[in-house]
Design a protein around this motif. Structure first.
Motif, PDB file in Angstrom:
ATOM      1  N   PHE A 913       0.823  -1.210   0.000  1.00  0.00           N
ATOM      2  CA  PHE A 913       0.000   0.000   0.000  1.00  0.00           C
ATOM      3  C   PHE A 913       0.856   1.259   0.000  1.00  0.00           C
ATOM      4  O   PHE A 913       1.828   1.366   0.749  1.00  0.00           O
ATOM      5  N   ASN A 914       0.490   2.199  -0.833  1.00  0.00           N
ATOM      6  CA  ASN A 914       1.178   3.490  -0.850  1.00  0.00           C
ATOM      7  C   ASN A 914       0.265   4.518  -1.511  1.00  0.00           C
ATOM      8  O   ASN A 914      -0.644   4.164  -2.273  1.00  0.00           O
ATOM      9  N   LEU A 915       0.517   5.793  -1.205  1.00  0.00           N
ATOM     10  CA  LEU A 915      -0.293   6.887  -1.730  1.00  0.00           C
ATOM     11  C   LEU A 915       0.606   7.908  -2.424  1.00  0.00           C
ATOM     12  O   LEU A 915       1.758   8.112  -2.030  1.00  0.00           O
ATOM     13  N   LEU A 916       0.061   8.556  -3.452  1.00  0.00           N
ATOM     14  CA  LEU A 916       0.753   9.622  -4.163  1.00  0.00           C
ATOM     15  C   LEU A 916      -0.265  10.726  -4.411  1.00  0.00           C
ATOM     16  O   LEU A 916      -1.378  10.462  -4.869  1.00  0.00           O
ATOM     17  N   ILE A 917       0.097  11.960  -4.075  1.00  0.00           N
ATOM     18  CA  ILE A 917      -0.776  13.111  -4.305  1.00  0.00           C
ATOM     19  C   ILE A 917      -0.281  13.844  -5.545  1.00  0.00           C
ATOM     20  O   ILE A 917       0.898  14.197  -5.637  1.00  0.00           O
ATOM     21  N   MET A 918      -1.187  14.072  -6.500  1.00  0.00           N
ATOM     22  CA  MET A 918      -0.811  14.717  -7.756  1.00  0.00           C
ATOM     23  C   MET A 918      -1.838  15.784  -8.132  1.00  0.00           C
ATOM     24  O   MET A 918      -2.981  15.729  -7.689  1.00  0.00           O
ATOM     25  N   SER A 919      -1.385  16.718  -8.957  1.00  0.00           N
ATOM     26  CA  SER A 919      -2.290  17.708  -9.531  1.00  0.00           C
ATOM     27  C   SER A 919      -2.654  17.282 -10.938  1.00  0.00           C
ATOM     28  O   SER A 919      -1.767  16.980 -11.737  1.00  0.00           O
ATOM     29  N   PRO A 920      -3.940  17.264 -11.288  1.00  0.00           N
ATOM     30  CA  PRO A 920      -4.310  16.895 -12.664  1.00  0.00           C
ATOM     31  C   PRO A 920      -3.847  17.919 -13.687  1.00  0.00           C
ATOM     32  O   PRO A 920      -3.745  17.619 -14.864  1.00  0.00           O
ATOM     33  N   VAL A 921      -3.542  19.143 -13.247  1.00  0.00           N
ATOM     34  CA  VAL A 921      -3.098  20.183 -14.169  1.00  0.00           C
ATOM     35  C   VAL A 921      -1.626  19.996 -14.501  1.00  0.00           C
ATOM     36  O   VAL A 921      -1.229  19.953 -15.662  1.00  0.00           O
ATOM     37  N   ALA A 922      -0.788  19.872 -13.474  1.00  0.00           N
ATOM     38  CA  ALA A 922       0.650  19.840 -13.701  1.00  0.00           C
ATOM     39  C   ALA A 922       1.190  18.447 -13.915  1.00  0.00           C
ATOM     40  O   ALA A 922       2.155  18.251 -14.639  1.00  0.00           O
ATOM     41  N   ALA A 923       0.578  17.437 -13.294  1.00  0.00           N
ATOM     42  CA  ALA A 923       1.145  16.091 -13.354  1.00  0.00           C
ATOM     43  C   ALA A 923       0.268  15.118 -14.107  1.00  0.00           C
ATOM     44  O   ALA A 923       0.596  13.953 -14.205  1.00  0.00           O
ATOM     45  N   GLY A 924      -0.839  15.584 -14.647  1.00  0.00           N
ATOM     46  CA  GLY A 924      -1.749  14.661 -15.301  1.00  0.00           C
ATOM     47  C   GLY A 924      -1.449  14.427 -16.761  1.00  0.00           C
ATOM     48  O   GLY A 924      -2.231  13.830 -17.465  1.00  0.00           O
ATOM     49  N   VAL A 925      -0.315  14.901 -17.240  1.00  0.00           N
ATOM     50  CA  VAL A 925       0.011  14.764 -18.657  1.00  0.00           C
ATOM     51  C   VAL A 925       1.367  14.109 -18.806  1.00  0.00           C
ATOM     52  O   VAL A 925       2.331  14.514 -18.179  1.00  0.00           O
ATOM     53  N   GLY A 926       1.428  13.070 -19.631  1.00  0.00           N
ATOM     54  CA  GLY A 926       2.709  12.532 -20.063  1.00  0.00           C
ATOM     55  C   GLY A 926       3.449  11.660 -19.080  1.00  0.00           C
ATOM     56  O   GLY A 926       4.585  11.290 -19.330  1.00  0.00           O
ATOM     57  N   LEU A 927       2.871  11.310 -17.957  1.00  0.00           N
ATOM     58  CA  LEU A 927       3.546  10.463 -16.987  1.00  0.00           C
ATOM     59  C   LEU A 927       2.878   9.098 -16.939  1.00  0.00           C
ATOM     60  O   LEU A 927       1.680   8.964 -17.116  1.00  0.00           O
ATOM     61  N   THR A 928       3.688   8.083 -16.651  1.00  0.00           N
ATOM     62  CA  THR A 928       3.186   6.726 -16.531  1.00  0.00           C
ATOM     63  C   THR A 928       3.389   6.260 -15.096  1.00  0.00           C
ATOM     64  O   THR A 928       4.499   6.308 -14.574  1.00  0.00           O
ATOM     65  N   VAL A 929       2.306   5.800 -14.461  1.00  0.00           N
ATOM     66  CA  VAL A 929       2.374   5.348 -13.069  1.00  0.00           C
ATOM     67  C   VAL A 929       1.621   4.024 -12.968  1.00  0.00           C
ATOM     68  O   VAL A 929       0.606   3.918 -12.277  1.00  0.00           O
ATOM     69  N   VAL A 930       2.105   3.011 -13.665  1.00  0.00           N
ATOM     70  CA  VAL A 930       1.365   1.748 -13.694  1.00  0.00           C
ATOM     71  C   VAL A 930       1.508   0.965 -12.403  1.00  0.00           C
ATOM     72  O   VAL A 930       0.856  -0.073 -12.225  1.00  0.00           O
ATOM     73  N   GLY A 931       2.349   1.440 -11.461  1.00  0.00           N
ATOM     74  CA  GLY A 931       2.447   0.769 -10.168  1.00  0.00           C
ATOM     75  C   GLY A 931       1.191   0.943  -9.339  1.00  0.00           C
ATOM     76  O   GLY A 931       0.947   0.176  -8.410  1.00  0.00           O
ATOM     77  N   ALA A 932       0.389   1.964  -9.644  1.00  0.00           N
ATOM     78  CA  ALA A 932      -0.891   2.184  -8.968  1.00  0.00           C
ATOM     79  C   ALA A 932      -2.014   1.678  -9.853  1.00  0.00           C
ATOM     80  O   ALA A 932      -1.931   1.738 -11.072  1.00  0.00           O
ATOM     81  N   ASN A 933      -3.072   1.185  -9.221  1.00  0.00           N
ATOM     82  CA  ASN A 933      -4.243   0.780 -10.007  1.00  0.00           C
ATOM     83  C   ASN A 933      -5.528   1.387  -9.466  1.00  0.00           C
ATOM     84  O   ASN A 933      -6.615   1.013  -9.882  1.00  0.00           O
ATOM     85  N   HIS A 934      -5.394   2.328  -8.520  1.00  0.00           N
ATOM     86  CA  HIS A 934      -6.543   3.087  -8.022  1.00  0.00           C
ATOM     87  C   HIS A 934      -6.278   4.572  -8.220  1.00  0.00           C
ATOM     88  O   HIS A 934      -5.183   5.064  -7.919  1.00  0.00           O
ATOM     89  N   VAL A 935      -7.271   5.286  -8.724  1.00  0.00           N
ATOM     90  CA  VAL A 935      -7.203   6.739  -8.882  1.00  0.00           C
ATOM     91  C   VAL A 935      -8.421   7.336  -8.198  1.00  0.00           C
ATOM     92  O   VAL A 935      -9.546   6.874  -8.417  1.00  0.00           O
ATOM     93  N   VAL A 936      -8.199   8.343  -7.376  1.00  0.00           N
ATOM     94  CA  VAL A 936      -9.299   9.050  -6.718  1.00  0.00           C
ATOM     95  C   VAL A 936      -9.245  10.511  -7.136  1.00  0.00           C
ATOM     96  O   VAL A 936      -8.249  11.194  -6.897  1.00  0.00           O
ATOM     97  N   HIS A 937     -10.301  10.976  -7.795  1.00  0.00           N
ATOM     98  CA  HIS A 937     -10.405  12.400  -8.142  1.00  0.00           C
ATOM     99  C   HIS A 937     -11.151  13.086  -7.007  1.00  0.00           C
ATOM    100  O   HIS A 937     -12.371  13.244  -7.035  1.00  0.00           O
ATOM    101  N   LEU A 938     -10.377  13.494  -6.014  1.00  0.00           N
ATOM    102  CA  LEU A 938     -10.975  14.123  -4.842  1.00  0.00           C
ATOM    103  C   LEU A 938     -11.524  15.500  -5.188  1.00  0.00           C
ATOM    104  O   LEU A 938     -12.561  15.920  -4.688  1.00  0.00           O
ATOM    105  N   GLU A 939     -10.799  16.208  -6.047  1.00  0.00           N
ATOM    106  CA  GLU A 939     -11.217  17.533  -6.510  1.00  0.00           C
ATOM    107  C   GLU A 939     -11.227  17.464  -8.025  1.00  0.00           C
ATOM    108  O   GLU A 939     -10.186  17.525  -8.666  1.00  0.00           O
ATOM    109  N   ARG A 940     -12.380  17.336  -8.603  1.00  0.00           N
ATOM    110  CA  ARG A 940     -12.482  17.093 -10.037  1.00  0.00           C
ATOM    111  C   ARG A 940     -12.133  18.343 -10.841  1.00  0.00           C
ATOM    112  O   ARG A 940     -12.463  19.463 -10.446  1.00  0.00           O
ATOM    113  N   HIS A 941     -11.468  18.119 -11.958  1.00  0.00           N
ATOM    114  CA  HIS A 941     -11.097  19.231 -12.831  1.00  0.00           C
ATOM    115  C   HIS A 941     -12.302  19.642 -13.670  1.00  0.00           C
ATOM    116  O   HIS A 941     -13.104  18.815 -14.066  1.00  0.00           O
TER     117      HIS A 941
END
Length: 1013
Positions: A913-941
């Motif tokens: 188990f591990n958590l990562l906090i990201m911004s959909p604006v700055a980090a939601g483009v061009g990155l691959t994070v296949v180590g995670a298989n759950h995404v939570v949009h706490l604050e929707r864009h």
């Protein structure tokens, strides 16, 4: 909040020593500030220890480190003065930095600028008089206890002043003295409060380069004149050359209220032009063809030529898109919550309307109603006395004006509020629709099959197909007339995310260079324009794609990397061109442009546009250096995440359309982000003439949607979208990930607010709860406040602020009280999170995922929430959660710098188990994070395309587990909540996007199902 009050909030009222809650100390050095703790304390803090204040400060400093603004040291962090000056007040408060300087700067001038005794003395101007000061890094110190934080403009001005103060008297030449005044004037224009009244009528200009203007004389010859780039005309300059000592290395030219400072290189350029001042009539054609045969191109900036689509340079003219979607949503429950009587004067604007209102009011009272519907509003009429006061006021008002309706007065717009005029390339609109383009695109075939054995990675079947599609269009584009605006010239690769658009683009670029070599053609440079966060990925992809790299070299044209060697010394960004240089007709003399990059053969070894060079840059750099980049003759231009040029009113979009290239490729998985206007702008960039200009496009594709009734609008939207997909034909290639990558696991979207069950989305009622308690009170307070203001005030601009408040309360009712929300234990953290319905749902979800030993990415935009959630979730789950946001640390400037890629690698490397906090604006483009298989949009864009991009960071090649996208929300017990309205808005946008980019149209039954009808 004062520091003492903040500490009391942290202590929760407990009588503990303030020293136990001390945070990082800071000390200024010559370059910035050091934030430090004792080494054992710092090590303990990194290991999870430390007090609450130290933890929240560590989070803030780590976020700055991730953005490339802070450098970690053995016992703390170092931040440069310029970066500290640019911090916002919220960040400064967390780090306990001093407040901004409230005063201004006074100047005393000694001597004249032409004398070595010239000196400028500065002091601070406060309410009680002038005082001396010292500067330490970003801090202005008036005494041992009175310290302030400088703004970027103040820091810039003081640094220039200090450099001049250190000059020896013999070094204080007129040029050095005038440069100081130019820098102080720039600082003043940028916001520094400084008294430059001694020079208020003097504008010091430092030319970036010397160009040349040519005037044809009656005998057919040309008269040449140096161009200084300051707007001076040849006639003005001809009268002033006598001011210069042509035997001197430098000089000063005075033109009206401008002083032009000429350094040695600029003087040499002026001498070069004046020494070859007249071109005989029989040599004019030769001069126009090859001006470098007459003038030294190493000194003089010669004409290089724009593309056929660029008409010239001029003021940015806004394009009015008009209405794009007629659907409205009642975000503030105005239909359900009656407006107060104070709104009546806004609805009744004439005696006739007053008569209609009184008639409706009488009928409502006869029925005993407490609400009245009038002019589209529901009004609370439960208090007859309050209603009568409003009616009496209106009767008196109309009686005084003899029955004339009151005039509507537009608010005055002060000069300071007017938007600054911007200068850009002027684009020739493709106002014809070339019906032959579709046939040309459909008939294209690649000139040859790529030699796949030369590549380090072999393509998937869909990638081979994509490369052949691009090579077919490219081959036809090369063969067509470059001066024809309507020639075949590009394509839109709209593949779903994760299908390898970067790989396919690089293969196509390599094949282009190989084809040019075989045909004996010019192997022109290749330009890639991408978001900052992707530049590092592009470099990595080059290394992984080729066995032998086909490019001469790779230049990352970005600040902090390779930009400075290609910038002309002393030049400013070209986006800062002065609108005053534009003439009355809106045009700009091209010779007055100040180019900022070394381009063209005269630049020699400094030349940016070398053959076979791969140039990687960002959309911001394209905007800032558009004139130079638009003059380069590119082979291929690749726009990655091309939705960044969807707005035709943006400077970067104008620059993108003006770039000169054999072939343009736009790559984006989201060609429709908000409206059909996005799609038109992209297609107009890549293939002018395919869909016509905006008025033609709007009449054909947008108006049918607007004119449709509410009930049939969605069906019309779907029909229009599918027709538009056919209209672009082979100029767009779109493949869906699920159709191409059969080995990918399932993806399920779990929504707590939408009961729609369609495609990948399922309704998950456990992801939403009704708000109550403090959160419900705070939400209703925002609604009531908006209704109250709306009744009596001009609400232009207020609605967005109110929506922002609703969004904030939906996250946590006390989000602005950051200091009071800092906790010191897991138990306290859970209690604070339980105040929010959405965060309580999040905790239940994370507890379940923890039991499965899987990883989660939490997406949110608000930085305050990012900091607090890291603090709370670190305490609850015993983690050290990374936060990825910002755009400045996407590219490593040194080998040990933390980048997004390194943070993701560390996140994926931790087992379980591990958590990562990201911004959909700055980090939601061009990155691959296949180590995670759950995404939570706490604050929707707001933009569903950006949300989808962010989600698909985990749903890419390499993912082995079923992927779950969670959309939690909070509901209101009486009205549609903010989360429900936003979900409805995003789903409506997605319907149109899917219709345009999906080859098969969506059926009516699917559309009805997606609407929950």
């Amino acid at each position: 909040m004062a520091f003492l009050e903040m500490i009391k909030g942290l202590l929760g009222g407990r009588e503990e020593s303030l020293s136990q809650q001390s945070g990082f100390q800071f000390q200024a050095d010559s370059e910035g500030l050091n934030f430090y703790l004792e080494k054992p304390t710092f090590d303990a803090l990194l290991g999870g220890g430390g007090n609450t204040l130290q933890k929240i400060q560590l989070i803030a400093l780590r976020m700055l480190e991730e953005q490339g603004l802070a450098e970690i040291m053995p016992n703390g962090f170092h931040i440069l003065a310029a970066d500290l000056a640019g911090l916002d007040d919220e960040q400064a408060e967390v780090l306990r930095l001093p407040e901004r300087f409230p005063g201004s700067f006074a100047t005393r001038i000694q001597g004249r600028t032409g004398q070595s005794g010239f000196r400028v003395d500065l002091s601070v101007q406060l309410k009680n008089g002038e005082a001396p000061f010292t500067r330490k890094g970003p801090l202005l110190q008036l005494s041992s206890t009175e310290v302030y934080r400088l703004t970027p403009a103040e820091l810039m001005g003081l640094e220039a002043w200090e450099r001049h103060q250190k000059l020896a008297p013999e070094a204080r030449s007129e040029a050095a003295n005038l440069r100081l005044m130019a820098e102080l004037q720039t600082a003043e224009r940028s916001g520094m409060r400084i008294d430059l009244s001694h020079f208020e009528r003097l504008d010091v200009v430092v030319p970036e380069n010397i160009g040349v203007t040519a005037t044809r004389l009656p005998d057919g010859s040309l008269m040449l004149c140096p161009s200084l780039g300051d707007g001076s005309t040849p006639d003005q300059l001809e009268k002033r050359w006598s001011q210069l000592d042509m035997n001197a290395d430098g000089g000063v030219l005075r033109i009206d209220n401008r002083v032009v400072l000429l350094e040695a290189q600029k003087m040499a350029a002026i001498k070069e032009v004046l020494g070859n001042k007249r071109i005989p009539a029989d040599k004019v054609a030769d001069f126009i063809t090859a001006p470098s045969a007459f003038l030294d191109a190493a000194l003089v900036n010669l004409e290089l030529g724009f593309s056929v689509r660029v008409m010239g340079i001029g003021k940015l003219q806004h394009m009015d898109f008009g209405e794009l979607d007629g659907k409205k949503q009642d975000w503030f429950a105005l239909d359900s919550r009656a407006a107060p009587v104070e709104i009546i004067p806004k609805l009744v604007q004439s005696p006739e309307e007053l008569e209609q209102f009184e008639s409706a009011l009488a009928a409502a009272r006869e029925q005993g109603a407490e609400r009245l519907s009038f002019a589209g509003e529901v009004i609370d009429i439960s208090s007859p006395e309050a209603v009568e006061r409003q009616v009496e006021s209106l009767r008196g008002k109309f009686a005084e004006s003899s029955g004339a309706p009151p005039a509507k007065i537009s608010p005055d717009t002060s000069e300071d509020e007017k938007a600054k005029e911007q200068v850009t390339v002027l684009i020739r609109e493709a106002d014809q629709i070339d019906t032959q383009l579709l046939d040309k695109a459909a008939a294209t075939r690649p000139l040859r099959e790529p030699e796949w054995t030369a590549y380090a990675r072999q393509p998937f079947a869909h990638q081979r197909e994509g490369v052949n599609w691009m090579l077919g269009l490219l081959g036809s584009a090369i063969r067509e007339d470059r001066e024809d605006l309507y020639r075949l010239q590009g394509g839109l690769l709209a593949d779903d995310m994760g299908l390898g658009k970067t790989y396919m683009s690089l293969v196509t670029a390599a094949e282009y260079l190989a084809q040019q070599h075989n045909d004996g053609g010019s192997q022109k440079p290749v330009l890639v324009v991408a978001p900052l966060s992707l530049l590092e990925n592009w470099e990595d992809e080059v290394a992984q794609t080729f066995k032998s790299i086909p490019f001469r070299d790779i230049v990352v044209l970005q600040s902090g990397r390779d930009l400075n060697p290609f910038r002309i010394k002393g030049s400013e960004r070209e986006s800062l061109q002065l609108a005053s240089l534009v003439d009355d007709d809106g045009g700009l003399d091209e010779q007055a442009i100040r180019y900022a990059l070394h381009i063209g053969p005269e630049a020699g070894v400094k030349r940016l546009d070398m053959d076979r060079r791969l140039v990687l840059t960002t959309y911001q750099t394209l905007r800032d250096y558009q004139f130079s980049l638009c003059r380069i003759d590119w082979g291929m231009v690749i726009f990655d995440e091309a939705q960044n040029i969807k707005n035709p009113n943006a400077l970067q979009t104008r620059a993108a359309k003006g770039l000169k290239a054999d072939f343009k490729l736009l790559a984006t998985g989201t060609p429709v982000e908000n409206s059909l206007g996005d799609f038109w702008c992209l297609m107009d960039t890549v293939q002018p003439g395919l869909l016509g200009d905006w008025p033609q496009f709007r009449d054909r594709w947008v108006k049918p949607i607007l004119n449709a009734g509410e009930e049939e609008r969605d069906a019309v939207r779907i029909s229009i979208g599918s027709e538009l997909r056919s209209a672009v034909g082979s100029f767009m290639l779109r493949r869906i990930k699920e159709d191409q990558l059969k080995g990918l696991p399932s993806k399920t979207i779990h929504s707590g607010v939408s009961k729609v069950q369609a495609g990948q989305q399922v309704y998950a009622p456990n992801l939403a709860v009704c708000m109550n308690g403090l959160q419900l009170q705070a939400y209703d307070a925002v609604l009531d406040g908006y209704r109250s203001q709306r009744a009596s005030e001009d609400m232009r601009g207020r609605a967005l602020a109110a929506l922002s408040s609703l969004r904030e309360v939906s996250l946590h009712p006390r989000l602005r009280e950051e200091a009071k929300l800092m906790t010191s234990s897991a138990k306290e953290a859970r209690q604070v999170m339980q105040e929010s319905g959405k965060l309580s749902v999040l905790l239940q979800l994370l507890d379940e995922v923890q039991q499965k030993n899987e990883k989660v990415i939490l997406f949110m935009v608000t930085k305050r929430l990012q900091r607090l959630l890291k603090l709370w979730l670190d305490q609850i789950y015993g983690l050290n959660i990374a936060i990825i946001n910002g755009e400045t640390a996407a590219v490593a400037k040194k080998s040990d710098e933390v980048t997004r890629k390194r943070l993701i690698t560390a996140f994926e490397a931790q087992p379980g188990f591990n958590l990562l906090i990201m911004s959909p604006v700055a980090a939601g483009v061009g990155l691959t994070v296949v180590g995670a298989n759950h995404v939570v949009h706490l604050e929707r864009h707001w933009n569903p395309a950006k949300e989808a991009q962010a989600s698909d960071r985990v749903y890419r090649i390499g993912q082995t587990k079923p992927v779950h996208i969670h959309l939690p929300g909070v509901l209101h017990p009486q009205f549609d909540s903010f989360d429900l309205h936003l979900d409805r808005l995003l789903r409506g946008k997605l319907m149109l996007k899917d219709a345009v980019v999906t080859p098969e149209p969506v059926s009516e039954s699917e559309m009805i199902q997606s609407m929950g009808l």
